[in-house]
Scaffold this motif. Structure first.
Motif, PDB file in Angstrom:
ATOM      1  N   CYS A 179      40.461 -10.346  44.200  1.00 28.77           N
ATOM      2  CA  CYS A 179      41.296  -9.462  45.028  1.00 28.77           C
ATOM      3  C   CYS A 179      40.494  -8.218  45.432  1.00 28.77           C
ATOM      4  O   CYS A 179      39.408  -7.971  44.909  1.00 28.77           O
ATOM      5  CB  CYS A 179      42.563  -9.069  44.270  1.00 28.77           C
ATOM      6  SG  CYS A 179      42.299  -7.937  42.880  1.00 28.77           S
ATOM      7  N   SER A 195      40.979  -5.096  44.788  1.00 25.85           N
ATOM      8  CA  SER A 195      40.747  -4.156  43.686  1.00 25.85           C
ATOM      9  C   SER A 195      39.625  -4.634  42.768  1.00 25.85           C
ATOM     10  O   SER A 195      38.786  -3.838  42.345  1.00 25.85           O
ATOM     11  CB  SER A 195      42.031  -3.951  42.877  1.00 25.85           C
ATOM     12  OG  SER A 195      42.970  -3.240  43.639  1.00 25.85           O
ATOM     13  N   CYS A 196      39.602  -5.921  42.458  1.00 29.07           N
ATOM     14  CA  CYS A 196      38.532  -6.462  41.604  1.00 29.07           C
ATOM     15  C   CYS A 196      37.173  -6.363  42.293  1.00 29.07           C
ATOM     16  O   CYS A 196      36.168  -6.037  41.654  1.00 29.07           O
ATOM     17  CB  CYS A 196      38.831  -7.908  41.228  1.00 29.07           C
ATOM     18  SG  CYS A 196      40.099  -8.092  39.954  1.00 29.07           S
ATOM     19  N   ARG A 228      36.014  -2.788  42.173  1.00 26.63           N
ATOM     20  CA  ARG A 228      35.581  -2.465  40.815  1.00 26.63           C
ATOM     21  C   ARG A 228      34.196  -3.045  40.529  1.00 26.63           C
ATOM     22  O   ARG A 228      33.329  -2.360  39.974  1.00 26.63           O
ATOM     23  CB  ARG A 228      36.603  -2.985  39.814  1.00 26.63           C
ATOM     24  CG  ARG A 228      36.288  -2.607  38.399  1.00 26.63           C
ATOM     25  CD  ARG A 228      37.349  -3.190  37.477  1.00 26.63           C
ATOM     26  NE  ARG A 228      37.136  -2.730  36.143  1.00 26.63           N
ATOM     27  CZ  ARG A 228      37.902  -1.864  35.521  1.00 26.63           C
ATOM     28  NH1 ARG A 228      38.941  -1.351  36.110  1.00 26.63           N
ATOM     29  NH2 ARG A 228      37.636  -1.499  34.294  1.00 26.63           N
ATOM     30  N   ALA A 229      33.976  -4.284  40.922  1.00 26.59           N
ATOM     31  CA  ALA A 229      32.668  -4.925  40.708  1.00 26.59           C
ATOM     32  C   ALA A 229      31.577  -4.159  41.450  1.00 26.59           C
ATOM     33  O   ALA A 229      30.491  -3.936  40.915  1.00 26.59           O
ATOM     34  CB  ALA A 229      32.720  -6.379  41.152  1.00 26.59           C
ATOM     35  N   TYR A 288      42.526  -0.581  34.489  1.00 28.46           N
ATOM     36  CA  TYR A 288      42.841  -1.918  34.978  1.00 28.46           C
ATOM     37  C   TYR A 288      43.349  -1.806  36.402  1.00 28.46           C
ATOM     38  O   TYR A 288      44.196  -0.975  36.699  1.00 28.46           O
ATOM     39  CB  TYR A 288      43.919  -2.562  34.101  1.00 28.46           C
ATOM     40  CG  TYR A 288      44.332  -3.935  34.554  1.00 28.46           C
ATOM     41  CD1 TYR A 288      43.573  -5.038  34.231  1.00 28.46           C
ATOM     42  CD2 TYR A 288      45.482  -4.121  35.306  1.00 28.46           C
ATOM     43  CE1 TYR A 288      43.935  -6.307  34.653  1.00 28.46           C
ATOM     44  CE2 TYR A 288      45.857  -5.388  35.730  1.00 28.46           C
ATOM     45  CZ  TYR A 288      45.090  -6.475  35.395  1.00 28.46           C
ATOM     46  OH  TYR A 288      45.446  -7.724  35.815  1.00 28.46           O
ATOM     47  N   PRO A 298      41.042 -10.136  34.678  1.00 29.96           N
ATOM     48  CA  PRO A 298      41.215  -9.866  36.109  1.00 29.96           C
ATOM     49  C   PRO A 298      40.655 -11.007  36.955  1.00 29.96           C
ATOM     50  O   PRO A 298      39.660 -11.641  36.596  1.00 29.96           O
ATOM     51  CB  PRO A 298      40.439  -8.570  36.325  1.00 29.96           C
ATOM     52  CG  PRO A 298      40.474  -7.907  34.981  1.00 29.96           C
ATOM     53  CD  PRO A 298      40.397  -9.026  33.981  1.00 29.96           C
ATOM     54  N   CYS A 299      41.291 -11.252  38.101  1.00 32.22           N
ATOM     55  CA  CYS A 299      40.962 -12.426  38.931  1.00 32.22           C
ATOM     56  C   CYS A 299      39.547 -12.414  39.487  1.00 32.22           C
ATOM     57  O   CYS A 299      38.950 -13.462  39.695  1.00 32.22           O
ATOM     58  CB  CYS A 299      41.969 -12.564  40.072  1.00 32.22           C
ATOM     59  SG  CYS A 299      41.777 -11.361  41.430  1.00 32.22           S
ATOM     60  N   GLY A 300      39.006 -11.207  39.769  1.00 30.97           N
ATOM     61  CA  GLY A 300      37.658 -11.119  40.312  1.00 30.97           C
ATOM     62  C   GLY A 300      37.571 -11.375  41.809  1.00 30.97           C
ATOM     63  O   GLY A 300      36.494 -11.318  42.389  1.00 30.97           O
ATOM     64  N   CYS A 314      43.743  -4.971  38.865  1.00 36.04           N
ATOM     65  CA  CYS A 314      43.704  -6.287  39.497  1.00 36.04           C
ATOM     66  C   CYS A 314      45.029  -6.511  40.206  1.00 36.04           C
ATOM     67  O   CYS A 314      46.089  -6.441  39.581  1.00 36.04           O
ATOM     68  CB  CYS A 314      43.467  -7.376  38.459  1.00 36.04           C
ATOM     69  SG  CYS A 314      43.570  -9.057  39.119  1.00 36.04           S
TER      70      CYS A 314
END
Length: 149
Positions: A130, A132-133, A136-137, A117, A126-128, A119
């Motif tokens: 930021c 970090s998101c 990750r995507a 995790y 997760p917010c999608g 975020c």
């Protein structure tokens, strides 16, 4: 979410983890939390059950945050060693690695990304949005592209 991820990863990786609960006096949004990593490291030294050995932190390169830099790591390690008469040290094995390098390492060790995790908003899901998101995507997309080849 981060707490649940740590609990799952400690089982998968087989490492001891001490949990320390702290309640913030205010809420934070995504982005830099000034002093967060220093706070976490000093909290582990003061409140954790580590009289000697290492305090590990999973920071990596490629962020604009000072407390994810080699300079921070070197300075906080020196402080922890001085404060503990050399019994404790700070380990940041990924400090020179990019997020891509860390991601590849986790995959090579069979550690499922779904168990992690990261975020910055701390939201569930997760917010999608930021940094970090978004990282990750991007990594998940590149992995899907690589696995379909």
């Amino acid at each position: 979410m981060e707490q649940q991820s740590v609990a799952r990863l400690k089982e998968i990786i087989g490492i001891p983890v001490d949990e320390i609960r702290v309640a913030p006096l205010r809420s934070y949004g995504p982005g830099e939390l000034i002093g967060r990593n220093a706070f976490l490291i000093f909290s582990a030294a003061l409140l954790g059950r580590c009289d000697s050995g290492g305090i590990a932190i999973g920071i990596h390169s490629g962020t604009p945050y000072y407390d994810c830099s080699p300079d921070f790591t070197q300075k906080i390690d020196a402080l922890i060693q001085q404060c503990s008469d050399g019994r404790l040290s700070v380990m940041a094995p990924f400090v020179h690695w990019s997020k891509d390098d860390v991601y590849s390492y986790f995959l090579s060790k069979g550690i499922p990304l779904k168990e992690t995790y990261s975020c910055e908003a701390g939201s569930s899901p997760p917010c999608g949005r930021c940094a970090s998101c978004l990282d990750r995507a991007r990594l998940e997309c590149s992995q899907k592209g690589a696995s379909s080849v």
